[in-house]
Design a protein around this motif. Sequence first.
Motif, PDB file in Angstrom:
ATOM      1  N   GLY A 102      18.553  21.358 -20.017  1.00 23.27           N
ATOM      2  CA  GLY A 102      18.080  22.111 -18.863  1.00 23.27           C
ATOM      3  C   GLY A 102      16.850  21.532 -18.215  1.00 23.27           C
ATOM      4  O   GLY A 102      16.231  22.181 -17.360  1.00 23.27           O
ATOM      5  N   LYS A 103      16.508  20.292 -18.576  1.00 23.00           N
ATOM      6  CA  LYS A 103      15.342  19.634 -17.995  1.00 23.00           C
ATOM      7  C   LYS A 103      15.680  18.192 -17.660  1.00 23.00           C
ATOM      8  O   LYS A 103      16.463  17.552 -18.370  1.00 23.00           O
ATOM      9  CB  LYS A 103      14.165  19.655 -18.975  1.00 23.00           C
ATOM     10  N   TYR A 104      15.080  17.696 -16.591  1.00 24.19           N
ATOM     11  CA  TYR A 104      15.166  16.269 -16.278  1.00 24.19           C
ATOM     12  C   TYR A 104      13.749  15.753 -16.121  1.00 24.19           C
ATOM     13  O   TYR A 104      12.997  16.208 -15.250  1.00 24.19           O
ATOM     14  CB  TYR A 104      15.964  16.030 -14.994  1.00 24.19           C
ATOM     15  N   THR A 105      13.369  14.805 -16.980  1.00 19.89           N
ATOM     16  CA  THR A 105      11.995  14.293 -16.989  1.00 19.89           C
ATOM     17  C   THR A 105      11.894  12.880 -16.432  1.00 19.89           C
ATOM     18  O   THR A 105      10.932  12.169 -16.696  1.00 19.89           O
ATOM     19  CB  THR A 105      11.432  14.315 -18.419  1.00 19.89           C
ATOM     20  N   GLY A 106      12.897  12.465 -15.692  1.00 21.05           N
ATOM     21  CA  GLY A 106      12.860  11.161 -15.047  1.00 21.05           C
ATOM     22  C   GLY A 106      12.422  11.266 -13.595  1.00 21.05           C
ATOM     23  O   GLY A 106      11.991  12.311 -13.110  1.00 21.05           O
ATOM     24  N   VAL A 107      12.570  10.158 -12.889  1.00 20.82           N
ATOM     25  CA  VAL A 107      12.109  10.039 -11.508  1.00 20.82           C
ATOM     26  C   VAL A 107      13.283  10.247 -10.548  1.00 20.82           C
ATOM     27  O   VAL A 107      14.426   9.886 -10.850  1.00 20.82           O
ATOM     28  CB  VAL A 107      11.461   8.654 -11.284  1.00 20.82           C
ATOM     29  N   ILE A 108      12.988  10.820  -9.398  1.00 25.11           N
ATOM     30  CA  ILE A 108      13.945  10.955  -8.302  1.00 25.11           C
ATOM     31  C   ILE A 108      13.351  10.292  -7.072  1.00 25.11           C
ATOM     32  O   ILE A 108      12.163  10.479  -6.769  1.00 25.11           O
ATOM     33  CB  ILE A 108      14.260  12.432  -8.006  1.00 25.11           C
ATOM     34  N   THR A 109      14.133   9.501  -6.366  1.00 31.05           N
ATOM     35  CA  THR A 109      13.683   8.841  -5.140  1.00 31.05           C
ATOM     36  C   THR A 109      14.676   9.135  -4.016  1.00 31.05           C
ATOM     37  O   THR A 109      15.671   9.836  -4.203  1.00 31.05           O
ATOM     38  CB  THR A 109      13.562   7.320  -5.318  1.00 31.05           C
ATOM     39  N   GLY A 110      14.420   8.556  -2.855  1.00 34.50           N
ATOM     40  CA  GLY A 110      15.317   8.724  -1.724  1.00 34.50           C
ATOM     41  C   GLY A 110      16.698   8.153  -1.948  1.00 34.50           C
ATOM     42  O   GLY A 110      17.630   8.465  -1.188  1.00 34.50           O
ATOM     43  N   ASN A 111      16.874   7.326  -2.976  1.00 34.84           N
ATOM     44  CA  ASN A 111      18.197   6.763  -3.262  1.00 34.84           C
ATOM     45  C   ASN A 111      19.218   7.820  -3.648  1.00 34.84           C
ATOM     46  O   ASN A 111      20.420   7.541  -3.700  1.00 34.84           O
ATOM     47  CB  ASN A 111      18.099   5.726  -4.389  1.00 34.84           C
ATOM     48  N   THR A 112      18.760   9.027  -3.926  1.00 32.35           N
ATOM     49  CA  THR A 112      19.681  10.124  -4.209  1.00 32.35           C
ATOM     50  C   THR A 112      20.354  10.626  -2.931  1.00 32.35           C
ATOM     51  O   THR A 112      21.422  11.221  -2.996  1.00 32.35           O
ATOM     52  CB  THR A 112      18.926  11.274  -4.898  1.00 32.35           C
ATOM     53  N   TRP A 113      19.750  10.323  -1.778  1.00 30.04           N
ATOM     54  CA  TRP A 113      20.276  10.850  -0.520  1.00 30.04           C
ATOM     55  C   TRP A 113      20.661   9.769   0.487  1.00 30.04           C
ATOM     56  O   TRP A 113      21.281  10.080   1.503  1.00 30.04           O
ATOM     57  CB  TRP A 113      19.255  11.790   0.114  1.00 30.04           C
ATOM     58  N   THR A 120       0.846  -1.190   0.000  1.00 27.19           N
ATOM     59  CA  THR A 120       0.000   0.000   0.000  1.00 27.19           C
ATOM     60  C   THR A 120       0.879   1.236   0.000  1.00 27.19           C
ATOM     61  O   THR A 120       2.103   1.156   0.133  1.00 27.19           O
ATOM     62  CB  THR A 120      -0.925   0.018   1.231  1.00 27.19           C
ATOM     63  N   GLY A 121       0.250   2.418  -0.122  1.00 29.98           N
ATOM     64  CA  GLY A 121       1.027   3.635  -0.225  1.00 29.98           C
ATOM     65  C   GLY A 121       1.929   3.575  -1.445  1.00 29.98           C
ATOM     66  O   GLY A 121       1.505   3.182  -2.544  1.00 29.98           O
ATOM     67  N   TYR A 122       3.198   3.916  -1.261  1.00 29.83           N
ATOM     68  CA  TYR A 122       4.164   3.878  -2.355  1.00 29.83           C
ATOM     69  C   TYR A 122       5.127   2.711  -2.225  1.00 29.83           C
ATOM     70  O   TYR A 122       6.159   2.677  -2.900  1.00 29.83           O
ATOM     71  CB  TYR A 122       4.911   5.214  -2.430  1.00 29.83           C
ATOM     72  N   ARG A 123       4.808   1.775  -1.342  1.00 29.64           N
ATOM     73  CA  ARG A 123       5.447   0.463  -1.269  1.00 29.64           C
ATOM     74  C   ARG A 123       6.954   0.541  -1.012  1.00 29.64           C
ATOM     75  O   ARG A 123       7.703  -0.309  -1.463  1.00 29.64           O
ATOM     76  CB  ARG A 123       5.157  -0.328  -2.550  1.00 29.64           C
ATOM     77  N   LEU A 124       7.402   1.583  -0.313  1.00 32.79           N
ATOM     78  CA  LEU A 124       8.802   1.790   0.034  1.00 32.79           C
ATOM     79  C   LEU A 124       9.669   2.055  -1.192  1.00 32.79           C
ATOM     80  O   LEU A 124      10.898   2.044  -1.106  1.00 32.79           O
ATOM     81  CB  LEU A 124       9.376   0.613   0.822  1.00 32.79           C
ATOM     82  N   ALA A 125       9.043   2.304  -2.345  1.00 31.12           N
ATOM     83  CA  ALA A 125       9.781   2.543  -3.573  1.00 31.12           C
ATOM     84  C   ALA A 125      10.374   3.946  -3.618  1.00 31.12           C
ATOM     85  O   ALA A 125      11.295   4.204  -4.404  1.00 31.12           O
ATOM     86  CB  ALA A 125       8.878   2.335  -4.785  1.00 31.12           C
ATOM     87  N   LEU A 179      21.691   5.261   1.321  1.00 33.41           N
ATOM     88  CA  LEU A 179      22.371   4.075   0.769  1.00 33.41           C
ATOM     89  C   LEU A 179      21.822   2.780   1.372  1.00 33.41           C
ATOM     90  O   LEU A 179      22.378   2.292   2.356  1.00 33.41           O
ATOM     91  CB  LEU A 179      23.871   4.177   1.058  1.00 33.41           C
ATOM     92  N   PRO A 180      20.807   2.156   0.768  1.00 33.62           N
ATOM     93  CA  PRO A 180      19.817   2.820  -0.056  1.00 33.62           C
ATOM     94  C   PRO A 180      18.702   3.361   0.832  1.00 33.62           C
ATOM     95  O   PRO A 180      18.542   2.934   1.979  1.00 33.62           O
ATOM     96  CB  PRO A 180      19.302   1.680  -0.928  1.00 33.62           C
ATOM     97  N   ALA A 181      17.916   4.274   0.288  1.00 28.81           N
ATOM     98  CA  ALA A 181      16.780   4.824   1.025  1.00 28.81           C
ATOM     99  C   ALA A 181      15.452   4.415   0.414  1.00 28.81           C
ATOM    100  O   ALA A 181      14.406   4.714   0.970  1.00 28.81           O
ATOM    101  CB  ALA A 181      16.880   6.345   1.073  1.00 28.81           C
ATOM    102  N   SER A 182      15.499   3.745  -0.721  1.00 31.22           N
ATOM    103  CA  SER A 182      14.287   3.297  -1.413  1.00 31.22           C
ATOM    104  C   SER A 182      14.442   1.820  -1.737  1.00 31.22           C
ATOM    105  O   SER A 182      15.437   1.431  -2.355  1.00 31.22           O
ATOM    106  CB  SER A 182      14.080   4.091  -2.706  1.00 31.22           C
ATOM    107  N   ILE A 183      13.474   1.012  -1.337  1.00 31.59           N
ATOM    108  CA  ILE A 183      13.616  -0.443  -1.488  1.00 31.59           C
ATOM    109  C   ILE A 183      12.299  -1.055  -1.965  1.00 31.59           C
ATOM    110  O   ILE A 183      11.423  -1.377  -1.170  1.00 31.59           O
ATOM    111  CB  ILE A 183      14.077  -1.087  -0.157  1.00 31.59           C
TER     112      ILE A 183
END
Length: 539
Positions: free
Chosen positions: A386-397, A196-201, A399-403
């Motif tokens: 000058g644009k980024y149209t992809g996804v950003i998750t907690g893995n940017t901050w 449920t929610g965003y499933r830790l993704a 190790l890892p933060a998104s699972i």
Amino acid sequence: MKRKILLIIGVLFTSFYGFSQVANYTENQLQNTSSSSTLFEQDLPYEAGLNKELTFYAFFITQGVSTNMYPESSLFNGQLVGRLFGQNSSTTSSSKTSYYGEQRLIPFFIYEPKLFKGKALLRASFEIDWTWGDQAYGVGGNKGGALSGDQVNIQTQNVEIEFIPAKGWAINVGLQRLYDTPFNPYRTFFDKMTYTGYRLAYWGSDAVGISVRRNTDLSKLKLGYYKLYENSTELSDDVTLLEFFYRRKLPKYWNVGASVYGILDRGKNTGGVSVFGQGLTSVLTAYNGAYLFNFGTNDYTADIYWLGTFFSRNPDFIMDRYQLSGFFSYNLGHVNVNQEGWEDGVDVSGFALNARGAYRYGQTLNDYVSVDYVYSSGDPNGISDGKYTGVITGNTWGLPASIFISSGAYLLFPHINVVNRFTPVVSDLSNMGYGLNAFTLNAHHDIIPHKLNIKIGMAQGFSNVVPQNGGSNIGTELNAAIKYKLGAFMSVELHGANMWLGEFFDSNDSNYSSDINGSYDVRPPNPWTVFIVYKWLLF
């Protein structure tokens, strides 16, 4: 007694996740508890059936693994995290096979003084991991299994206080679970939060901060403030996360919700997670399979937001035979860069969505089939326009933060039986900025009800952006497992998986955060793994 069992499962399930995050029991532990939807929807009270101030639980897992995946650099031989073929030096071999055993213990303490009559309690959870025979007489986590041991290796997961100022309210302060869910992770079954929610993704880790929850019979509200990175206390160089969640129950077992996340990143390349750094320009992103904003060592500031909505039907899988869930999340924002040629910065705009359905055909909760689909937008030009149209998750901050560990895959996406090695082919929803179009199919069956279970599954992934000289097909995975319950909360399991890599790995495109194939100039050998696992939940 029923409430006590529910409490124990609810508390401990939140401890078994990811690289220092994953190890799980499925819902077969719930067969002999309660089928009351009211009980499942309520937070599990710690005082129910517990007449002592200090309570101790623990989870033990040990497993023997055989695989053709390994790190080429000895730096990561004991602890390997991130994308397979990424900059963590992880790779596969057609001639070499790794054999190793590894072990984890997660002790969990809850102190609830009678003086406060259930209005305040302290939680602390820790983690002790090692690979058999790895190191002794040293200092550092995830090691200590060599002759004589004597390693200083205990790691702190959580130390936090929960206040209950009034019925339905909860305030958590300190180092706590950061899950992308409206549920209280200390009072909710872990499986429920992975479906449920965003499933830790997007967020599935720990963070220090304060969260406030308001729960009623029909709704859940959550506000959160977390300090992801402090840097120098006298300077405005922090990374701060803000969180808002709302979930509402509807008739016919349906639930809907919405959320807003916001990151104020003022880190300016001044530090981060160990030597890997943190943030959009850090080496951390390349390790985690996220997208790297190639500004070099130039300072930047960023405001990134996530607007999302989610739904679920029969999330506990007990009201009838059908279970549905899904989410949509849109990330947007702007990055300012202190670099010539980037005066206008970079605009961020991307999205991801997921839908999952399951049908329970048999008499137990483990007799079911499921299909799971996930999509994320990609960016064919990187940030050159000058644009980024992809996804950003907690893995940017982190190790890892998104699972994303609940898809049923073992190699395409991360699986849940992990101690020291967490290296899926796709470890972040962004897929390095290429985007993702993937699905999994799984079938589970109890040969002996509540005792012996088998599972077979497959996974297929495609990239939404075709890399140079490559194709869109990431690969196809087949997997299987057999699980035997030895006793109450004790089981032994045998798992296996093989993945046939696709044309995506015919490329080595240097325009993105890391080489797609790691050290290979051609398509790497197909990854495979076999492992036997012993689990015991102690209370």
